[in-house]
Design an enzyme around this catalytic site. Structure first.
Site, PDB file in Angstrom:
ATOM      1  N   LYS A 112      11.620  53.554 -15.952  1.00  0.00           N
ATOM      2  CA  LYS A 112      12.524  52.329 -16.217  1.00  0.00           C
ATOM      3  C   LYS A 112      13.818  52.682 -16.188  1.00  0.00           C
ATOM      4  O   LYS A 112      14.526  51.799 -15.899  1.00  0.00           O
ATOM      5  CB  LYS A 112      11.860  51.995 -17.707  1.00  0.00           C
ATOM      6  CG  LYS A 112      10.791  51.114 -17.613  1.00  0.00           C
ATOM      7  CD  LYS A 112      10.732  50.291 -18.671  1.00  0.00           C
ATOM      8  CE  LYS A 112       9.194  49.350 -18.687  1.00  0.00           C
ATOM      9  NZ  LYS A 112       9.066  48.658 -19.874  1.00  0.00           N
ATOM     10  N   LYS A 196       2.192  49.755  -9.235  1.00  0.00           N
ATOM     11  CA  LYS A 196       1.502  48.933 -10.168  1.00  0.00           C
ATOM     12  C   LYS A 196       1.977  47.394 -10.102  1.00  0.00           C
ATOM     13  O   LYS A 196       3.297  47.444 -10.101  1.00  0.00           O
ATOM     14  CB  LYS A 196       1.772  49.779 -11.623  1.00  0.00           C
ATOM     15  CG  LYS A 196       1.110  49.205 -12.897  1.00  0.00           C
ATOM     16  CD  LYS A 196       1.599  50.035 -14.064  1.00  0.00           C
ATOM     17  CE  LYS A 196       3.080  49.647 -14.590  1.00  0.00           C
ATOM     18  NZ  LYS A 196       3.567  50.166 -15.770  1.00  0.00           N
ATOM     19  N   LYS A 199       5.861  42.964 -13.940  1.00  0.00           N
ATOM     20  CA  LYS A 199       6.702  41.857 -14.422  1.00  0.00           C
ATOM     21  C   LYS A 199       7.839  41.733 -13.604  1.00  0.00           C
ATOM     22  O   LYS A 199       8.359  40.690 -13.455  1.00  0.00           O
ATOM     23  CB  LYS A 199       6.844  41.785 -15.994  1.00  0.00           C
ATOM     24  CG  LYS A 199       5.587  41.461 -16.721  1.00  0.00           C
ATOM     25  CD  LYS A 199       5.984  41.624 -18.261  1.00  0.00           C
ATOM     26  CE  LYS A 199       4.679  41.263 -19.113  1.00  0.00           C
ATOM     27  NZ  LYS A 199       5.012  41.725 -20.555  1.00  0.00           N
TER      28      LYS A 199
HETATM   29  P1  AMP Z   1       3.503  44.823 -21.009  1.00  0.00           P
HETATM   30  O1  AMP Z   1       3.829  43.976 -20.080  1.00  0.00           O
HETATM   31  O2  AMP Z   1       4.274  46.453 -20.490  1.00  0.00           O
HETATM   32  O3  AMP Z   1       3.835  44.729 -22.471  1.00  0.00           O
HETATM   33  O4  AMP Z   1       1.997  45.465 -20.854  1.00  0.00           O
HETATM   34  C1  AMP Z   1       1.098  44.908 -21.707  1.00  0.00           C
HETATM   35  C2  AMP Z   1      -0.164  45.127 -21.747  1.00  0.00           C
HETATM   36  O5  AMP Z   1      -0.724  45.249 -20.273  1.00  0.00           O
HETATM   37  C3  AMP Z   1      -0.414  46.812 -21.969  1.00  0.00           C
HETATM   38  O6  AMP Z   1      -1.766  47.142 -22.368  1.00  0.00           O
HETATM   39  C4  AMP Z   1      -0.345  47.356 -20.515  1.00  0.00           C
HETATM   40  O7  AMP Z   1      -1.027  48.602 -20.160  1.00  0.00           O
HETATM   41  C5  AMP Z   1      -0.936  46.268 -19.721  1.00  0.00           C
HETATM   42  N1  AMP Z   1      -0.515  46.323 -18.043  1.00  0.00           N
HETATM   43  C6  AMP Z   1       0.702  46.071 -17.810  1.00  0.00           C
HETATM   44  N2  AMP Z   1       0.732  46.284 -16.378  1.00  0.00           N
HETATM   45  C7  AMP Z   1      -0.731  46.458 -16.124  1.00  0.00           C
HETATM   46  C8  AMP Z   1      -1.393  46.470 -14.849  1.00  0.00           C
HETATM   47  N3  AMP Z   1      -0.708  46.560 -13.527  1.00  0.00           N
HETATM   48  N4  AMP Z   1      -2.853  46.850 -14.828  1.00  0.00           N
HETATM   49  C9  AMP Z   1      -3.261  46.987 -16.033  1.00  0.00           C
HETATM   50  N5  AMP Z   1      -2.857  46.838 -17.232  1.00  0.00           N
HETATM   51  C10 AMP Z   1      -1.487  46.487 -17.000  1.00  0.00           C
END
Ligand code: AMP
Ligand code: TRP
Length: 334
Positions: A112, A196, A199
């Site tokens: 990041k 990956k 967002k």
């Molecule tokens: P975040 O958007 O970073 O707050 O992520 C929220 C949840 O989504 C966390 O548990 C992450 O591990 C999961 N997550 C985010 N991106 C992915 C992805 N590409 N595949 C699987 N899980 C994800």
């Protein structure tokens, strides 16, 4: 010790299929067997600048996604982190327990912060300490997350152990267990199976968002990157074929079958066949959740009331634990 689940999702917009399959979907099933707290982590979001109006809207949107996916905010707790100030308070104590050397190993910070690390916020650097505080503030025992959060969970375990050791409080903070479940714990970009799904990817085609309608879902899957071979017959043959592995993993997760079953179903067939059936399935599973999210966010007062009620109940659990922490650390007045 009673089992308690806590997890968090950042309100940074573009909530996507990876968030759903890696995390949110798993939140739902845990409600039958565990006491659950699901948190919209707005304080984590601001480690990278967020427009205040968008942050508020995105916070409601993530709360709506939890509820639309099947989280029950009456029997469990849905809240936003900033309404429970004990998160910040415990994070400070944990900043003083956690070590620079531990944070320096965190791969998410490196990704990041990018090349210009000097310009990253200090918050982004200590972000994993705040995440440890989220979990330990409730003495949570289980944490459902996607694969990318495994390292942060290991850090939370180290911090818990060091706190217990330093303050001679053996067993005070439990060791939180990560729950990384299902065939899609790491959903990859539809444009590049080695990256990956995220967002912040500049390409909208890289992700299916929870608010995409049927046409957008179908288009993104149709345009998803593939390779030139037919689909494989065994799991081993997926080696070196990240796009095939990703689409089959997504299919398996949405169909709620093991990866092996999805491989068997499409063995030897062309990508076009998989894409057609995947689009149909994704529209069927994601469409209604997106619709419900839109309905909920049209009534912000109701979402805000759910978050306020959740925050009040979260505080009731957090404050006695925080009081014990103050006492153990030696802060007067506690
Ligand atoms: P975040 O958007 O970073 O707050 O992520 C929220 C949840 O989504 C966390 O548990 C992450 O591990 C999961 N997550 C985010 N991106 C992915 C992805 N590409 N595949 C699987 N899980 C994800
Ligand atoms: N760091 C997590 C992510 O980006 C979000 C998060 C914050 C979290 N606090 C948490 C996840 C506590 C689980 C438990 O995905």
């Amino acid at each position: 010790m009673t089992a308690r689940v806590l997890s968090g999702v950042q309100p940074t917009g573009n909530l996507h299929l990876g968030n759903y399959l890696g995390a949110i979907r798993n939140f739902v099933g845990l409600q039958d067997t565990h006491e659950c707290l699901y948190c919209v982590v707005d304080m984590h979001a601001i480690t990278v600048f967020q427009d205040p109006k968008e942050l508020a809207a995105n916070t409601r949107e993530v709360a709506a996604a939890f509820i639309a996916a099947g989280v029950d905010p009456k029997n469990h707790i849905v809240f936003n982190q900033a309404q429970v100030s004990q998160h910040a308070e415990l994070a400070w104590v944990l900043n003083c327990v956690s070590r620079m050397g531990w944070l320096n190993r965190m791969t998410q910070f490196k990704e990041k912060a990018g090349k210009d690390r000097e310009k990253a916020s200090v918050g982004l650097y200590v972000y994993p300490n705040l995440m440890a505080a989220d979990i330990l503030l409730y003495k949570a025992t289980h944490v459902p997350v996607g694969e990318d959060q495994k390292q942060h969970l290991e850090l939370a375990r180290d911090i818990a152990q060091k706190f217990n050791h330093d303050f001679k409080a053996e067993g005070f903070f439990p060791q939180p267990e990560p729950l990384i479940q299902g065939p899609a714990t790491r959903v990859m970009s539809l444009r590049d199976g080695t990256k990956k799904m995220s967002k912040s990817d500049p390409s909208d085609l890289s992700r299916i968002t929870m608010l995409d309608g049927p046409d957008e879902i179908a288009k993104k899957i149709r345009k998803a990157k593939t390779d030139t071979q037919a689909l494989p017959e065994t799991k081993e043959q997926l080696e070196g074929r990240p796009e095939a592995a990703n689409l089959l993993g997504i299919y398996a997760a949405l169909a709620d079958v093991p990866l092996e079953a999805a491989i068997g179903q499409f063995a030897g067939s062309q990508f076009s066949n998989l894409k057609e059936q995947l689009a149909e399935l994704a529209i069927e599973k994601i469409g209604p959740i997106g619709e419900e999210m839109k309905r909920l966010t049209q009534d912000p007062a109701t979402v805000d009331a759910i978050l306020a009620d959740g925050a009040e109940r979260a505080r009731a659990i957090a404050e006695p634990i925080m009081a014990e922490v103050r006492h153990k650390v030696g802060f007067l007045g506690s």
